[in-house]
Motif scaffolding. Structure first.
Motif, PDB file in Angstrom:
ATOM      1  N   VAL A 385      49.530  28.767  11.489  1.00  0.00           N
ATOM      2  CA  VAL A 385      50.007  30.100  11.872  1.00  0.00           C
ATOM      3  C   VAL A 385      49.129  30.605  13.010  1.00  0.00           C
ATOM      4  CG1 VAL A 385      50.855  30.694   9.578  1.00  0.00           C
ATOM      5  CG2 VAL A 385      48.513  31.278  10.211  1.00  0.00           C
ATOM      6  N   ILE A 386      49.674  31.517  13.827  1.00  0.00           N
ATOM      7  CA  ILE A 386      48.860  32.166  14.854  1.00  0.00           C
ATOM      8  C   ILE A 386      47.946  33.174  14.167  1.00  0.00           C
ATOM      9  CG2 ILE A 386      48.880  33.694  16.851  1.00  0.00           C
ATOM     10  CD1 ILE A 386      51.482  32.461  17.734  1.00  0.00           C
ATOM     11  N   SER A 387      46.658  33.068  14.440  1.00  0.00           N
ATOM     12  CA  SER A 387      45.696  33.988  13.836  1.00  0.00           C
ATOM     13  C   SER A 387      45.255  35.080  14.800  1.00  0.00           C
ATOM     14  CB  SER A 387      44.461  33.223  13.351  1.00  0.00           C
ATOM     15  OG  SER A 387      43.851  32.508  14.424  1.00  0.00           O
ATOM     16  N   ASP A 388      45.297  34.796  16.125  1.00  0.00           N
ATOM     17  CA  ASP A 388      44.826  35.776  17.084  1.00  0.00           C
ATOM     18  C   ASP A 388      45.358  35.437  18.472  1.00  0.00           C
ATOM     19  OD1 ASP A 388      43.512  38.132  17.507  1.00  0.00           O
ATOM     20  OD2 ASP A 388      41.477  37.315  17.398  1.00  0.00           O
ATOM     21  N   VAL A 389      45.574  36.473  19.277  1.00  0.00           N
ATOM     22  CA  VAL A 389      45.971  36.300  20.686  1.00  0.00           C
ATOM     23  C   VAL A 389      45.116  37.262  21.504  1.00  0.00           C
ATOM     24  CG1 VAL A 389      47.835  36.352  22.379  1.00  0.00           C
ATOM     25  CG2 VAL A 389      48.345  35.801  19.984  1.00  0.00           C
ATOM     26  N   ILE A 390      44.306  36.714  22.419  1.00  0.00           N
ATOM     27  CA  ILE A 390      43.420  37.554  23.212  1.00  0.00           C
ATOM     28  C   ILE A 390      43.601  37.254  24.698  1.00  0.00           C
ATOM     29  CG2 ILE A 390      41.707  37.783  21.385  1.00  0.00           C
ATOM     30  CD1 ILE A 390      40.014  35.689  22.836  1.00  0.00           C
ATOM     31  N   GLN A 391      43.256  38.248  25.523  1.00  0.00           N
ATOM     32  CA  GLN A 391      43.301  38.063  26.971  1.00  0.00           C
ATOM     33  C   GLN A 391      42.174  38.871  27.616  1.00  0.00           C
ATOM     34  OE1 GLN A 391      46.230  39.833  30.126  1.00  0.00           O
ATOM     35  NE2 GLN A 391      47.101  37.831  29.564  1.00  0.00           N
ATOM     36  N   ASN A 392      41.441  38.226  28.509  1.00  0.00           N
ATOM     37  CA  ASN A 392      40.443  38.890  29.339  1.00  0.00           C
ATOM     38  C   ASN A 392      40.910  38.873  30.788  1.00  0.00           C
ATOM     39  OD1 ASN A 392      38.987  38.960  26.977  1.00  0.00           O
ATOM     40  ND2 ASN A 392      37.096  38.171  27.860  1.00  0.00           N
ATOM     41  N   VAL A 393      40.701  39.978  31.487  1.00  0.00           N
ATOM     42  CA  VAL A 393      41.085  40.089  32.891  1.00  0.00           C
ATOM     43  C   VAL A 393      39.921  40.690  33.664  1.00  0.00           C
ATOM     44  CG1 VAL A 393      42.660  41.179  34.544  1.00  0.00           C
ATOM     45  CG2 VAL A 393      43.537  40.326  32.365  1.00  0.00           C
ATOM     46  N   SER A 394      39.668  40.135  34.844  1.00  0.00           N
ATOM     47  CA  SER A 394      38.630  40.663  35.724  1.00  0.00           C
ATOM     48  C   SER A 394      39.190  40.714  37.143  1.00  0.00           C
ATOM     49  CB  SER A 394      37.372  39.781  35.678  1.00  0.00           C
ATOM     50  OG  SER A 394      36.378  40.265  36.571  1.00  0.00           O
ATOM     51  N   ILE A 395      39.026  41.850  37.822  1.00  0.00           N
ATOM     52  CA  ILE A 395      39.574  42.041  39.162  1.00  0.00           C
ATOM     53  C   ILE A 395      38.543  42.757  40.026  1.00  0.00           C
ATOM     54  CG2 ILE A 395      41.447  43.062  40.524  1.00  0.00           C
ATOM     55  CD1 ILE A 395      43.076  43.013  37.836  1.00  0.00           C
ATOM     56  N   ARG A 396      38.353  42.258  41.231  1.00  0.00           N
ATOM     57  CA  ARG A 396      37.443  42.855  42.208  1.00  0.00           C
ATOM     58  C   ARG A 396      38.195  43.055  43.522  1.00  0.00           C
ATOM     59  NH1 ARG A 396      31.910  41.770  41.623  1.00  0.00           N
ATOM     60  NH2 ARG A 396      31.803  41.397  43.867  1.00  0.00           N
ATOM     61  N   VAL A 397      38.153  44.267  44.050  1.00  0.00           N
ATOM     62  CA  VAL A 397      38.842  44.592  45.308  1.00  0.00           C
ATOM     63  C   VAL A 397      37.822  45.203  46.266  1.00  0.00           C
ATOM     64  CG1 VAL A 397      40.640  45.994  46.391  1.00  0.00           C
ATOM     65  CG2 VAL A 397      41.050  44.950  44.162  1.00  0.00           C
ATOM     66  N   ASP A 398      37.687  44.591  47.460  1.00  0.00           N
ATOM     67  CA  ASP A 398      36.769  45.115  48.467  1.00  0.00           C
ATOM     68  C   ASP A 398      37.378  44.973  49.853  1.00  0.00           C
ATOM     69  OD1 ASP A 398      36.486  42.434  49.190  1.00  0.00           O
ATOM     70  OD2 ASP A 398      34.530  42.214  48.224  1.00  0.00           O
ATOM     71  N   GLU A 399      36.557  45.136  50.899  1.00  0.00           N
ATOM     72  CA  GLU A 399      37.061  45.132  52.270  1.00  0.00           C
ATOM     73  C   GLU A 399      37.672  43.797  52.677  1.00  0.00           C
ATOM     74  OE1 GLU A 399      33.719  48.173  52.100  1.00  0.00           O
ATOM     75  OE2 GLU A 399      34.011  46.102  51.409  1.00  0.00           O
ATOM     76  N   LYS A 400      37.195  42.699  52.091  1.00  0.00           N
ATOM     77  CA  LYS A 400      37.686  41.373  52.486  1.00  0.00           C
ATOM     78  C   LYS A 400      39.003  41.006  51.810  1.00  0.00           C
ATOM     79  CE  LYS A 400      33.126  39.437  53.547  1.00  0.00           C
ATOM     80  NZ  LYS A 400      32.146  38.364  53.238  1.00  0.00           N
ATOM     81  N   GLY A 401      39.156  41.419  50.558  1.00  0.00           N
ATOM     82  CA  GLY A 401      40.372  41.048  49.840  1.00  0.00           C
ATOM     83  C   GLY A 401      40.230  41.260  48.354  1.00  0.00           C
ATOM     84  N   THR A 402      40.809  40.351  47.570  1.00  0.00           N
ATOM     85  CA  THR A 402      40.850  40.499  46.112  1.00  0.00           C
ATOM     86  C   THR A 402      40.497  39.183  45.446  1.00  0.00           C
ATOM     87  OG1 THR A 402      42.538  42.225  46.228  1.00  0.00           O
ATOM     88  CG2 THR A 402      42.316  41.060  44.136  1.00  0.00           C
ATOM     89  N   GLU A 403      39.665  39.273  44.421  1.00  0.00           N
ATOM     90  CA  GLU A 403      39.376  38.139  43.546  1.00  0.00           C
ATOM     91  C   GLU A 403      39.708  38.584  42.129  1.00  0.00           C
ATOM     92  OE1 GLU A 403      35.831  34.861  42.752  1.00  0.00           O
ATOM     93  OE2 GLU A 403      35.284  36.890  43.377  1.00  0.00           O
ATOM     94  N   ALA A 404      40.531  37.821  41.450  1.00  0.00           N
ATOM     95  CA  ALA A 404      40.990  38.227  40.122  1.00  0.00           C
ATOM     96  C   ALA A 404      41.162  37.001  39.235  1.00  0.00           C
ATOM     97  CB  ALA A 404      42.302  38.996  40.218  1.00  0.00           C
ATOM     98  N   ALA A 405      40.951  37.207  37.947  1.00  0.00           N
ATOM     99  CA  ALA A 405      41.097  36.102  36.996  1.00  0.00           C
ATOM    100  C   ALA A 405      41.587  36.629  35.663  1.00  0.00           C
ATOM    101  CB  ALA A 405      39.776  35.360  36.818  1.00  0.00           C
ATOM    102  N   ALA A 406      42.301  35.770  34.955  1.00  0.00           N
ATOM    103  CA  ALA A 406      42.747  36.081  33.594  1.00  0.00           C
ATOM    104  C   ALA A 406      42.586  34.841  32.733  1.00  0.00           C
ATOM    105  CB  ALA A 406      44.202  36.537  33.587  1.00  0.00           C
ATOM    106  N   ALA A 407      42.270  35.053  31.469  1.00  0.00           N
ATOM    107  CA  ALA A 407      42.241  33.973  30.484  1.00  0.00           C
ATOM    108  C   ALA A 407      42.949  34.473  29.232  1.00  0.00           C
ATOM    109  CB  ALA A 407      40.814  33.546  30.165  1.00  0.00           C
ATOM    110  N   THR A 408      43.895  33.676  28.742  1.00  0.00           N
ATOM    111  CA  THR A 408      44.662  34.033  27.550  1.00  0.00           C
ATOM    112  C   THR A 408      44.503  32.920  26.522  1.00  0.00           C
ATOM    113  OG1 THR A 408      46.289  35.206  28.908  1.00  0.00           O
ATOM    114  CG2 THR A 408      46.937  34.638  26.660  1.00  0.00           C
ATOM    115  N   ALA A 409      44.179  33.287  25.299  1.00  0.00           N
ATOM    116  CA  ALA A 409      44.010  32.302  24.224  1.00  0.00           C
ATOM    117  C   ALA A 409      44.916  32.640  23.052  1.00  0.00           C
ATOM    118  CB  ALA A 409      42.563  32.248  23.760  1.00  0.00           C
ATOM    119  N   ILE A 410      45.619  31.625  22.547  1.00  0.00           N
ATOM    120  CA  ILE A 410      46.409  31.752  21.324  1.00  0.00           C
ATOM    121  C   ILE A 410      45.760  30.830  20.292  1.00  0.00           C
ATOM    122  CG2 ILE A 410      48.662  31.548  20.247  1.00  0.00           C
ATOM    123  CD1 ILE A 410      49.928  31.882  22.965  1.00  0.00           C
TER     124      ILE A 410
END
Length: 464
Positions: A385-410
């Motif tokens: 059975v599924i016991s947990d579903v989590i997601q972390n997101v990190s985003i950085r926006v500055d003069e040069k552009g954008t760096e972003a990441a996500a991780a999702t675990a089931i």
């Protein structure tokens, strides 16, 4: 070669900032609502012929790290899932920042449905994220957003320069997990399948992998790993792109950012003047900030991405404006972009969120996967059975552009939940026997037509 029609894919994949704000800068008033990072694709790819079955596609996309022959996936569709995701996940509190990745959750749920689930369990997982029951849709999405480039191109997998999209699926199994031998679809969709101890050692190994695939933006993804965990499917998504028109860092200045009308906080504002595309609706004004194209190995045309900044109109909340935008994307009735000369003032920001999406999936219709009726027999004969579903997101926006990441675990654990109870309600006349089990000899028997509660028995001690 097949000539593809030009199309535009707008998916709010990386983040939603749900904070109704205003700012006063250089004698101009602005209200910064939230930023939806939208993956906009304009492509005309020369597609390879679609595989007639999963095994054929698996052999074409197996993780051969040094392969020099790229695979170009067929064109990817627009995913309607972000609109329903926003409906159930946006917090009513307008003063709370929020970031999520609908694309990462879509790929994680769809992949689990395809490599592990059967019957109604699979159906609920796919329906929850508005996924097609045809696996080729998932394959096309994965190819479009860099999953197969991660499989096949070691240089792309280890790249650290801007203008890249990197996606991975990985399956982490306990050392004693019984895995079905049929692996064609699993190999086609998972970058790696690895056995680990479900303890701090295994947790550290997962976190090292996620840290690498997100280029350090998510260094400590799994905070705790339950020993009862049997399997974990993890999707990672990494985006790093320069603005097409970068902001001049020398022009960035501090100014007031109005979280509430009379409660300003300090922010660092980037400033640029130039021609940008935008559009207006009754709920919000939108400005489109394009990034430089991303050349994903194996795709014949570059992936074009853009940030769409949405500023709610007066008395319109962030969530109302965002939901309106996402529904317009789904129904393909966004206004035409209009290019005009803008004076753009945008704050630099960084946001990091940790989400538990277990209840979100339940609200989206996933029921059986959390119950004893779950069917993950495609992955293992062990009841899971599924016991947990989590997601972390990190985003950085500055003069040069954008760096972003996500991780999702089931996370999957051995099914130990009690089965659905079968009702046995004795609310009418009944009979009974009291017997000895081995011989079935009846000690007492009776029939009850009108039950009366026992009277309290006087103790023997009181009678002496």
């Amino acid at each position: 070669e097949m000539e593809q029609d030009i199309f535009k894919l707008l998916i709010s994949t990386l983040f939603i900032i749900t904070k109704e704000r205003g700012m006063n800068f250089m004698n101009r008033n602005f209200i910064l609502g939230f930023v939806a990072l939208t993956i906009g694709l304009v492509s005309g790819c020369n597609s390879v012929e679609e595989a007639s079955n999963v095994a054929e596609y698996a052999s074409a996309t197996a993780p051969e790290m040094n392969s020099e022959v790229p695979v170009v996936p067929p064109e990817a569709p627009t995913i309607p899932f972000p609109a329903s995701f926003a409906d159930v996940s946006l917090d009513a509190d307008e003063n709370v920042d929020f970031a999520a990745s609908p694309l990462s959750l879509y790929v994680a749920c769809s992949s689990l449905g395809e490599i592990a689930a059967c019957g109604e369990t699979r159906g609920e997982l796919l329906n929850a994220v508005s996924a097609s029951f045809d696996v080729s849709e998932l394959q096309n999405i994965c190819g479009k957003f860099g999953l197969f480039a991660t499989f096949r191109n070691a240089e792309w997998q280890n790249r650290t320069e801007p203008n890249m999209l990197l996606m991975s699926n990985s399956l982490w199994l306990s050392n004693d997990f019984t895995l079905n031998e049929d692996s064609a679809r699993r190999d086609a969709l998972c970058f790696q399948t690895k056995r680990i101890p479900m303890d701090d050692t295994g947790r550290a190994e997962i976190n090292t992998f996620v840290d690498k695939m997100t280029r350090g933006l998510i260094p400590e993804f799994i905070k705790e790993l339950e020993p009862s965990t049997q399997a974990i499917l993890i999707n990672t998504l990494y985006f790093y792109a320069n603005w097409q028109n970068q902001f001049d860092a020398d022009k960035s200045k501090e100014g007031d950012f109005f979280t509430k009308p009379l409660e300003p906080v300090k922010a660092i504002y980037m400033k640029d003047s130039g021609f940008y595309s935008g559009f207006e609706t009754e709920n919000y004004s939108a400005l489109v900030l394009p990034y430089e194209p991303i050349e994903i190995p194996g795709n014949s045309m570059p992936t074009k991405t853009e940030m769409v900044v949405l500023l709610p109109k007066q008395n319109i909340s962030n969530s109302t404006a965002l939901k309106a935008y996402l529904n317009q994307v789904v129904h393909k009735n966004l206004p035409q972009y209009v290019e005009e000369y803008y004076d753009v003032v945008l704050p630099k920001f960084e946001i990091n969120t940790e989400l538990n999406l277990t209840k979100t999936l339940a609200q989206l219709g996933v029921k059986k996967a959390f119950s004893s009726q779950a069917d993950f027999s495609k992955l293992s004969p062990t009841p899971l059975v599924i016991s947990d579903v989590i997601q972390n997101v990190s985003i950085r926006v500055d003069e040069k552009g954008t760096e972003a990441a996500a991780a999702t675990a089931i996370m999957l654990m051995r099914a130990m939940l009690p089965p659905e109870p079968k009702p046995f309600i004795v609310n009418r006349p009944f009979a009974f026997v009291i017997r000895e089990q081995e011989t079935s000899n009846v000690l007492f028997m009776g029939a009850i037509a009108q039950p009366e509660a026992p009277k309290e028995k006087e103790s023997t001690a009181n009678n002496q």
